[in-house]
Scaffold this motif. Structure first.
Motif, PDB file in Angstrom:
ATOM      1  N   ILE A   7      28.625   6.239  44.477  1.00 20.77           N
ATOM      2  CA  ILE A   7      29.382   7.624  44.009  1.00 20.77           C
ATOM      3  C   ILE A   7      30.436   7.672  45.046  1.00 20.77           C
ATOM      4  O   ILE A   7      30.481   7.004  46.022  1.00 20.77           O
ATOM      5  N   LEU A   9      32.850  10.542  46.636  1.00 18.53           N
ATOM      6  CA  LEU A   9      33.000  12.074  46.922  1.00 18.53           C
ATOM      7  C   LEU A   9      34.032  12.352  47.552  1.00 18.53           C
ATOM      8  O   LEU A   9      34.403  13.638  47.468  1.00 18.53           O
ATOM      9  N   SER A  38      27.444   5.608  39.560  1.00 18.07           N
ATOM     10  CA  SER A  38      27.779   7.279  39.107  1.00 18.07           C
ATOM     11  C   SER A  38      28.861   7.122  38.249  1.00 18.07           C
ATOM     12  O   SER A  38      29.726   5.942  38.219  1.00 18.07           O
ATOM     13  N   ARG A  55      32.513  16.447  41.218  1.00 22.30           N
ATOM     14  CA  ARG A  55      31.896  15.470  41.967  1.00 22.30           C
ATOM     15  C   ARG A  55      30.393  15.795  42.462  1.00 22.30           C
ATOM     16  O   ARG A  55      29.757  15.077  42.795  1.00 22.30           O
ATOM     17  N   LEU A  59      26.882  14.284  42.218  1.00 23.56           N
ATOM     18  CA  LEU A  59      25.996  13.867  43.378  1.00 23.56           C
ATOM     19  C   LEU A  59      24.643  14.876  43.327  1.00 23.56           C
ATOM     20  O   LEU A  59      23.571  14.034  43.667  1.00 23.56           O
ATOM     21  N   ILE A  71      21.443   6.883  48.643  1.00 31.06           N
ATOM     22  CA  ILE A  71      22.829   7.103  47.997  1.00 31.06           C
ATOM     23  C   ILE A  71      23.939   6.552  48.714  1.00 31.06           C
ATOM     24  O   ILE A  71      24.018   6.843  49.816  1.00 31.06           O
ATOM     25  N   ASP A  73      28.122   6.231  49.383  1.00 35.79           N
ATOM     26  CA  ASP A  73      29.393   6.727  48.944  1.00 35.79           C
ATOM     27  C   ASP A  73      30.372   5.454  49.143  1.00 35.79           C
ATOM     28  O   ASP A  73      30.423   4.970  50.249  1.00 35.79           O
TER      29      ASP A  73
END
Length: 281
Positions: A7, A9, A38, A55, A59, A71, A73
């Protein structure tokens, strides 16, 4: 970890990073790790960044998904603080899955610690693709397969003092400072404070460190861990950088160590924000 999610963020990635993310997905898949991407990794169709609310919502879906065990980023930039007001930290506390991010994600990682006292990794997973020496990939592979702790082990030298211990907080200097004056800033008392920076010439680093000083950081903390200062270290010699920082800390009773192995280089090691560390000379 058998299944992880990617993802962004902070700033959404530009389309030119599609190949990097594709190569990252291939590497992780070859390690028998399923990758869930994502919907919020790149900028939106209008080439803008998704809202902080969007965002954060994405999450929280990843935290609640029982398949996902970690997870990562893959972003950085300026916008991570937009998500904080929309985060359900109780949900993060309830789900035991590690979060990895760096740079601007210092904002979120320190907020996780300050709000629910959970640990997170200050690390950019794209390093395992971008580090051409292959060391970052090997260190990560060995770590998640319980072969070696090299992923977390970094070399350092003492600038002052001979021992320090405490829970590690901090990260990127500019980004962590965004938490000043908010409920998300962790308490510096008896903590080891990590400080590193990608951008910043002498004047910028001086003013940001002085901001830390005025916040009382160098009176409250149990020690300082200095990472790399990429731009500044390309301008000044190592000794000048070290003397500059020590002059602003201006507290001989605070132990200080320095490493070039934590920061924004592709071969940087990881550290765990919220973990208790002990350093002895």
């Amino acid at each position: 970890m058998e299944c992880v999610a990617l993802i962004s963020l902070s700033n959404g990635l530009p389309n030119k990073q599609v190949e990097i993310i594709s190569n990252l997905e291939k590497l992780l898949t070859n390690m028998n790790i399923k990758v869930i991407k994502s919907d919020i990794i790149y900028k939106d169709i209008s080439n803008s960044n998704y809202s902080g609310r969007d965002r954060a919502s994405e999450l929280m879906k990843l935290y609640k998904d029982p398949k996902i065990q970690g997870i990562f980023d893959v972003s950085g930039g300026d916008l991570a603080n937009e998500i904080l007001q929309y985060i359900d930290f109780d949900t993060i506390k309830d789900f035991d899955k590690p979060f990895f991010g760096y740079s601007d994600l210092s904002v979120f990682i320190n907020s996780i610690y300050s709000q629910v006292q959970k640990k997170s990794y200050l690390y950019q997973i794209k390093n395992i693709v971008l580090d051409q020496t292959n060391n970052s990939f090997q260190n990560f592979y060995d770590y998640i397969n319980n072969i070696s702790e090299a992923f977390l082990n970094f070399n350092y030298k003492w600038l002052q003092g001979s021992n320090m211990s405490g829970i590690l907080i901090g990260g990127n200097l500019r980004c962590t400072l965004k938490l000043a004056g908010t409920k998300f800033m962790p308490d510096f008392k008896n903590k080891i404070v990590l400080i590193e920076s990608l951008s910043g010439d002498e004047n910028k680093i001086r003013t940001m460190l002085t901001h830390y000083k005025y916040l009382g950081v160098f009176e409250l903390c149990s020690g300082v861990l200095l990472g790399s200062f990429t731009e500044l270290e390309n301008i000044l010699t190592d000794s000048k950088v070290e003397n500059l920082i020590l002059s602003i800390i201006d507290n001989p009773n605070i132990p200080v160590i320095k490493t070039k192995e934590i920061g924004h280089s592709y071969n940087s090691k990881a550290v765990i924000i919220g973990k208790y560390y002990k350093f002895i000379k």
